[in-house]
Each structure stands twice: as structure tokens, then as C-alpha cells.
Design a protein around this motif. Sequence first.
Motif, PDB file in Angstrom:
ATOM      1  N   VAL A  82       0.599   4.340 -11.932  1.00  0.00           N
ATOM      2  CA  VAL A  82      -0.182   5.580 -11.897  1.00  0.00           C
ATOM      3  C   VAL A  82      -0.661   5.943 -13.304  1.00  0.00           C
ATOM      4  CG1 VAL A  82      -0.088   8.070 -11.443  1.00  0.00           C
ATOM      5  CG2 VAL A  82       0.916   6.460  -9.811  1.00  0.00           C
ATOM      6  N   GLY A  83       0.192   5.746 -14.303  1.00  0.00           N
ATOM      7  CA  GLY A  83      -0.224   6.014 -15.681  1.00  0.00           C
ATOM      8  C   GLY A  83      -1.382   5.140 -16.108  1.00  0.00           C
TER       9      GLY A  83
ATOM     10  N   ASN B  13      -0.555  12.596 -17.794  1.00  0.00           N
ATOM     11  CA  ASN B  13      -1.009  13.442 -16.685  1.00  0.00           C
ATOM     12  C   ASN B  13      -0.559  12.870 -15.349  1.00  0.00           C
ATOM     13  OD1 ASN B  13      -2.329  15.433 -18.108  1.00  0.00           O
ATOM     14  ND2 ASN B  13      -4.351  14.519 -17.914  1.00  0.00           N
ATOM     15  N   GLY B  14      -0.746  11.572 -15.193  1.00  0.00           N
ATOM     16  CA  GLY B  14      -0.358  10.914 -13.947  1.00  0.00           C
ATOM     17  C   GLY B  14       1.127  10.670 -13.868  1.00  0.00           C
TER      18      GLY B  14
ATOM     19  N   ASP C 275       0.834  -1.196   0.000  1.00  0.00           N
ATOM     20  CA  ASP C 275       0.000   0.000   0.000  1.00  0.00           C
ATOM     21  C   ASP C 275       0.873   1.253   0.000  1.00  0.00           C
ATOM     22  OD1 ASP C 275      -2.260  -1.610   0.099  1.00  0.00           O
ATOM     23  OD2 ASP C 275      -3.289  -0.210   1.431  1.00  0.00           O
ATOM     24  N   LEU C 276       0.420   2.254  -0.761  1.00  0.00           N
ATOM     25  CA  LEU C 276       1.250   3.433  -0.972  1.00  0.00           C
ATOM     26  C   LEU C 276       0.451   4.724  -0.908  1.00  0.00           C
ATOM     27  CD1 LEU C 276       3.035   2.166  -4.206  1.00  0.00           C
ATOM     28  CD2 LEU C 276       4.120   2.355  -1.982  1.00  0.00           C
ATOM     29  N   PHE C 277       1.083   5.767  -0.413  1.00  0.00           N
ATOM     30  CA  PHE C 277       0.666   7.137  -0.663  1.00  0.00           C
ATOM     31  C   PHE C 277       1.588   7.658  -1.767  1.00  0.00           C
ATOM     32  CE2 PHE C 277      -0.546   6.884   3.929  1.00  0.00           C
ATOM     33  CZ  PHE C 277      -1.906   7.050   3.748  1.00  0.00           C
ATOM     34  N   ILE C 278       1.017   8.240  -2.820  1.00  0.00           N
ATOM     35  CA  ILE C 278       1.827   8.645  -3.971  1.00  0.00           C
ATOM     36  C   ILE C 278       1.745  10.157  -4.179  1.00  0.00           C
ATOM     37  CG2 ILE C 278       2.217   8.350  -6.437  1.00  0.00           C
ATOM     38  CD1 ILE C 278       1.051   5.574  -6.226  1.00  0.00           C
TER      39      ILE C 278
ATOM     40  N   GLU D 276      -3.291  20.515 -12.770  1.00  0.00           N
ATOM     41  CA  GLU D 276      -4.605  20.119 -13.278  1.00  0.00           C
ATOM     42  C   GLU D 276      -5.431  19.497 -12.151  1.00  0.00           C
ATOM     43  OE1 GLU D 276      -6.541  17.461 -16.897  1.00  0.00           O
ATOM     44  OE2 GLU D 276      -4.535  18.308 -17.102  1.00  0.00           O
ATOM     45  N   SER D 277      -6.591  20.054 -11.917  1.00  0.00           N
ATOM     46  CA  SER D 277      -7.335  19.755 -10.690  1.00  0.00           C
ATOM     47  C   SER D 277      -7.820  18.317 -10.582  1.00  0.00           C
ATOM     48  CB  SER D 277      -8.527  20.710 -10.577  1.00  0.00           C
ATOM     49  OG  SER D 277      -9.334  20.628 -11.744  1.00  0.00           O
ATOM     50  N   SER D 278      -8.124  17.655 -11.689  1.00  0.00           N
ATOM     51  CA  SER D 278      -8.771  16.351 -11.613  1.00  0.00           C
ATOM     52  C   SER D 278      -7.802  15.171 -11.588  1.00  0.00           C
ATOM     53  CB  SER D 278      -9.729  16.177 -12.802  1.00  0.00           C
ATOM     54  OG  SER D 278      -9.024  16.287 -14.025  1.00  0.00           O
ATOM     55  N   VAL D 279      -6.512  15.412 -11.759  1.00  0.00           N
ATOM     56  CA  VAL D 279      -5.553  14.318 -11.941  1.00  0.00           C
ATOM     57  C   VAL D 279      -5.429  13.438 -10.706  1.00  0.00           C
ATOM     58  CG1 VAL D 279      -3.102  13.795 -12.299  1.00  0.00           C
ATOM     59  CG2 VAL D 279      -4.263  15.441 -13.771  1.00  0.00           C
ATOM     60  N   VAL D 280      -5.221  14.034  -9.560  1.00  0.00           N
ATOM     61  CA  VAL D 280      -5.008  13.251  -8.335  1.00  0.00           C
ATOM     62  C   VAL D 280      -6.272  12.486  -7.963  1.00  0.00           C
ATOM     63  CG1 VAL D 280      -4.359  13.349  -5.902  1.00  0.00           C
ATOM     64  CG2 VAL D 280      -3.258  14.878  -7.544  1.00  0.00           C
ATOM     65  N   ALA D 281      -7.415  13.144  -8.104  1.00  0.00           N
ATOM     66  CA  ALA D 281      -8.684  12.477  -7.805  1.00  0.00           C
ATOM     67  C   ALA D 281      -8.913  11.293  -8.736  1.00  0.00           C
ATOM     68  CB  ALA D 281      -9.834  13.471  -7.928  1.00  0.00           C
TER      69      ALA D 281
END
Length: 418
Positions: A352-353, A263-264, A73-76, A82-87
Motif C-alpha cells: 500500500v505504501g 499516508n497509505g 486479490d484483496l480488499f484493504i 485525508e480524502s484522496s488517500v484511499v482513491a
Amino acid sequence: MTSEISKFYQRSMKERQEILLERVKGLSSEEIHLYQNYGGLGEALTDQLIENSIGTLEIPLGIAVNFTVNKRDLFIPMATEESSVVAAASHAAKLARPSGGFKATTTGSIMFSQIQLVGAADLHGAKMKILENKEEILELARKQDPTLDHLGGGPLDIEVRIFEHQHPMLIVHLIVDTLDAMGANAVNTMAESIAPFLESLTGGEVLLKIISNLADKRLARSRCTVKKEDLNGEQVVDAIITASKFASQDPYRAATHNKGIMNGISAVVLATGNDTRAVEAGAHAYASRLGHYSSLTTWEKSNDGDLVGTIELPMAVGIIGGATSIHPKAKTNVKIMGVTKAHQLAEIIASVGLAQNLTALKALATDGIQRGHMKLHAKNVAIMAGAGEEVVDFIADQLVKEGQVRVDRAKELVDQWK
């Protein structure tokens, strides 16, 4: 106003800021003052990292959650405007969790430089001379980085390519294991060191000596499975697969498809102080390796009707050397992920990609990309319209509800509030 300044690089940052204030029409002292907040870098390091520095530019740093990569498990950390990328990444990671998250691998940390030889009379004979002296060439290159050699890395092999048409030349690839470094400086230095010997062997002249960012000997791969129930059925699975096939066949679609993937990827590469331009160049070149530009991902249906996604691309990133070893936040971001080897970072970035692509295709195949994106973008629009902290959420919600995420409408709502 003239931009001609002698020895601008020798001025202090304060002096450079004052020159801008003096010469750029309409620039205020308040605006120049913005550049005097050096954040976690501090003034000295900010001035050292690039030439002619005047300050720093803040990029929002977020944390993607829900990720499991190779049973960990990770926090990345992700750096992006760009506002929507992390979500989007977090949402995709949540969808993949019930099936074990992301399974990722790499092919190693192999980079190579290219040495261009022109003027050799017998190209094929010259190629053989180079290969006959391979061990001597590798030993010469090895001496340029004894530390890398001591740690088990360094030069591994030589490849020689012949271009016979239009502009005859030999291209020598010096293949190097760079271990936990990205390795550009190491392989470039080695390439320069062997150039005179190659000239003496072939009678040719060496021109370019430079790394290739199409790092196809340093691939990262990731795979995930999403249960059909979590996508509201096989109809959505089929729609995502159809959208994926569109990108695999049409370069116009593939460009936007791969942009979403990057983006990711670029957000994590930037957050860790790695070279976003090198990774992006390698990815897009790899997408064209078969003679046409295509998708970096593939989406298929399993025997159970679930969605299976895969990604494969060059991933030249490191955890030592460059900004990764100097930038305080970059070092901390690597620590947050618990990364101790470069291949681990590459596997995370590829995952992430893939996650980013999953969310984008899901949105396109169902509600359309704008619904979720504009919901997050609405806050930015409200702020642009002058909404204060106490009202920004209200204005953003109203814009989304009306389906009018526009600055002019946001200004009307702000004025009504006032």
C-alpha cells in the motif's frame, strides 16, 4: 478554570464529561453529548483502553480496491481523514494489476530490546563476559514468555555494542522472534528480566531497558511494475524516475515524498489496531540509516521501458496482542484482508505504501498533485460551508470547475442555492 483534578481517572466517563461541561468555557451540552456515542467499541471497552477516557473519535474507514498482493486479490481497509488517500491507493493498484500486482516479502518477525550498561571498567572485557554467558542469558529471557517459546518463537541471540567516546557504555541487544505479535511488551519484559544478571557479569549498572523501533531485522519489501502504455508513454515513466531521484538526494523533498508513502501505510496500520507511531518512527529512522534522510522507495525503468517500483522499510506489526486483539473493528479489518500471519499484514502494508507513492509521483509528474486532491477535498470544503446532502456534490463540482476550492466561494454558492 483549573485543570487540576484529584483522581480524575477514578471517575466514570459520564462524570468526566460533566466536569468538562462545567469547567470549559463555552462548551455546550450538545457538544458533550457527541462523546456519548461509543460506536463499535461500546462504553465499557472505551473506558478500559485508555486512562481518563471521555469517548471515541471517529476516523473515516474506507476500502482500497484493485489490489493484488502475492497473487491474492484483496480488499484493504484504510482509516484516514485525508480524502484522496484511499482513491490514490486504489488507482495505483489498478495500474499495477496488468503486471501481476505487488510482489512482497518480509525478513521475519524479529524484534530487539536495548539494555544500556554504564560504569563497567573494562568495556571490551565486559562485552566478552556477556557473550560467554549468552546461553544462560537467553534461557533467563525465555522463561518470561513460555507460550512464545512453545510456539517456536522467543529469544534468539545477543548482540553487544560498545560506545567509547563522551559517555562510555555497553548496549546489549536481546534479539527475539515475536511471531505474530508486534512484541513490544514481550521484549521489554525479557530485557528487564536479564538486567540484574548483566550487572553481576560486568560490574556495571543497567539504566534503560527498552525496545528499539528501528526494527531493521523485521523488514517488509514490495515490488510492482507498471506498463508504460498505462502511464501514457515512456515520457511519464522518465518523469516519475526523475522525481524519485530528487527525493533520494534531497531531504526536503524526501520528507514530503515519504509522508505520502506513510499516508497509505499509517491508514492500514491504524485500521488494524497496530501502533502507527512505532511504524512511522521506524520508517523515518530507516530512511536515515545511510547518514542522510532519503526516499523509502526506488523507481527504475525496465528493459521494456516499463516503470518498476520497490520499497523496503521496517514493519513491526502484529495480528495478536494489543488493540488488534481487542478492538472489534480492528479484528474485522484483519479478517477482511484474509490475514492469518503477521508477515502477510506487513507485506500488504508495504505494498500500500508503494502504491501510494506511485500515484503521488504520477500526479506530480503530469497534472500536479492538487488537481486530483482538490477534487476530493472540494466535498469537505462544501460541507464546511454549510452545504446540505442534496447540494454538496453540485457545490463541490462547481468549486473544481472554477478552480476555487475555498470556503468563502463555497459559502457564496450555498447562499445562491438557498
